[in-house]
Design a protein around this motif. Structure first.
Motif, PDB file in Angstrom:
ATOM      1  N   THR A   1      67.393 108.582 -65.310  1.00 32.81           N
ATOM      2  CA  THR A   1      67.601 107.137 -65.469  1.00 32.81           C
ATOM      3  C   THR A   1      67.878 106.447 -64.132  1.00 32.81           C
ATOM      4  O   THR A   1      67.524 105.286 -63.961  1.00 32.81           O
ATOM      5  N   SER A   2      68.475 107.162 -63.178  1.00 29.24           N
ATOM      6  CA  SER A   2      68.727 106.529 -61.875  1.00 29.24           C
ATOM      7  C   SER A   2      67.476 106.514 -60.991  1.00 29.24           C
ATOM      8  O   SER A   2      67.488 105.910 -59.921  1.00 29.24           O
TER       9      SER A   2
ATOM     10  N   GLN B   1      71.094 111.598 -66.012  1.00 28.55           N
ATOM     11  CA  GLN B   1      71.458 110.608 -64.993  1.00 28.55           C
ATOM     12  C   GLN B   1      70.420 110.561 -63.875  1.00 28.55           C
ATOM     13  O   GLN B   1      70.099 109.481 -63.371  1.00 28.55           O
TER      14      GLN B   1
ATOM     15  N   GLU C   1      63.695 103.294 -70.976  1.00 31.06           N
ATOM     16  CA  GLU C   1      64.838 103.903 -70.289  1.00 31.06           C
ATOM     17  C   GLU C   1      66.032 104.066 -71.236  1.00 31.06           C
ATOM     18  O   GLU C   1      66.701 105.103 -71.236  1.00 31.06           O
TER      19      GLU C   1
ATOM     20  N   GLY D   1      73.638 116.566 -68.957  1.00 26.87           N
ATOM     21  CA  GLY D   1      73.999 115.166 -68.745  1.00 26.87           C
ATOM     22  C   GLY D   1      73.588 114.674 -67.366  1.00 26.87           C
ATOM     23  O   GLY D   1      73.126 113.539 -67.208  1.00 26.87           O
ATOM     24  N   GLU D   2      73.738 115.534 -66.360  1.00 30.29           N
ATOM     25  CA  GLU D   2      73.338 115.170 -64.999  1.00 30.29           C
ATOM     26  C   GLU D   2      71.818 114.991 -64.896  1.00 30.29           C
ATOM     27  O   GLU D   2      71.340 114.111 -64.185  1.00 30.29           O
TER      28      GLU D   2
ATOM     29  N   ILE E   1      76.580 114.245 -58.097  1.00 32.01           N
ATOM     30  CA  ILE E   1      75.808 115.290 -58.768  1.00 32.01           C
ATOM     31  C   ILE E   1      75.392 116.359 -57.765  1.00 32.01           C
ATOM     32  O   ILE E   1      75.503 117.558 -58.043  1.00 32.01           O
TER      33      ILE E   1
ATOM     34  N   PRO F   1      72.347 111.208 -57.180  1.00 31.59           N
ATOM     35  CA  PRO F   1      73.663 110.689 -56.814  1.00 31.59           C
ATOM     36  C   PRO F   1      74.504 111.766 -56.109  1.00 31.59           C
ATOM     37  O   PRO F   1      74.469 112.933 -56.490  1.00 31.59           O
TER      38      PRO F   1
ATOM     39  N   ALA G   1      67.839 107.561 -72.314  1.00 32.15           N
ATOM     40  CA  ALA G   1      69.284 107.766 -72.137  1.00 32.15           C
ATOM     41  C   ALA G   1      69.944 108.168 -73.458  1.00 32.15           C
ATOM     42  O   ALA G   1      70.787 109.075 -73.495  1.00 32.15           O
TER      43      ALA G   1
ATOM     44  N   SER H   1      72.500 121.889 -62.357  1.00 36.34           N
ATOM     45  CA  SER H   1      72.870 120.596 -62.932  1.00 36.34           C
ATOM     46  C   SER H   1      73.096 120.760 -64.424  1.00 36.34           C
ATOM     47  O   SER H   1      72.477 121.605 -65.067  1.00 36.34           O
TER      48      SER H   1
END
Length: 185
Positions: free
Chosen positions: A129-130, A126, A142, A122-123, A92, A89, A146, A119
């Motif tokens: 999961t993304s 992400q 998933e 938490g990033e 990020i 993302p 998370a 990073s």
């Protein structure tokens, strides 16, 4: 010589068992550290020894997860996955690149030139999961990944910010690490 070594080992065990510092010179306190380390309160030094194994677990796990993310995304999109794909993302990417620049502007040795190394935990969660199309083949669920990453991110706070990890949280750390690897079975 053997007797001296056995005595030293016994003294090490006594210091650990009774949380004592007998003021002996050890290899790890020799040199430059010997000039300032004794000035730090014994209680803080004891806490540091107590926290060291938890830091080692978390450090190793975080490095393992970073490597897994990088290797998986290189396999999916090639070596320029960070810059040439939409796998990360934009927020990020921007945050990581800003942290890298800020560290460079501080005039210290960069920890890395790889933006992924900047990073947060938490990033990393992400990113995983993304990109479930890449990571779904490695993990069972998933939602479970998370949740585990969220737990680990919470546990990271006291470890990274030099406060004691409560006894229950030590158990939670060990269970979360087991949960992480169980997701990959």
């Amino acid at each position: 010589m053997m007797t001296s070594q056995l005595i030293e080992e016994d003294l090490d065990r006594i210091e650990r068992t009774f949380n004592l510092d007998l003021g002996r010179i050890r290899k790890d306190s020799a040199g430059e550290a010997a000039s300032y380390y004794p000035q730090i309160e014994q209680a803080f030094r004891a806490e540091a020894r107590e926290m060291a194994p938890h830091y080692e677990v978390f450090y190793s796990l975080e490095r393992t997860i970073r490597t897994l993310v990088a290797d998986s995304l290189v396999a999916a999109d090639g070596p320029s996955w960070w810059s040439s794909s939409s796998r990360v993302p934009q927020r990020i990417k921007d945050d990581c690149e800003n942290r890298l620049k800020r560290e460079g502007d501080a005039g210290v040795t960069l920890r890395s030139e790889d933006p992924l190394d900047f990073s947060t935990f938490g990033e990393l969660g992400q990113i995983i999961t993304s990109n479930w199309d890449v990571f779904g083949a490695l993990f069972k669920s998933e939602k479970a990944v998370a949740r585990i990453m969220a737990n680990l991110n919470t546990l990271r706070g006291p470890i990274a910010h030099c406060t004691l990890l409560a006894e229950d949280e030590v158990v939670r750390l060990h269970l979360s690490v087991r949960d992480w690897f169980r997701q990959m079975e």
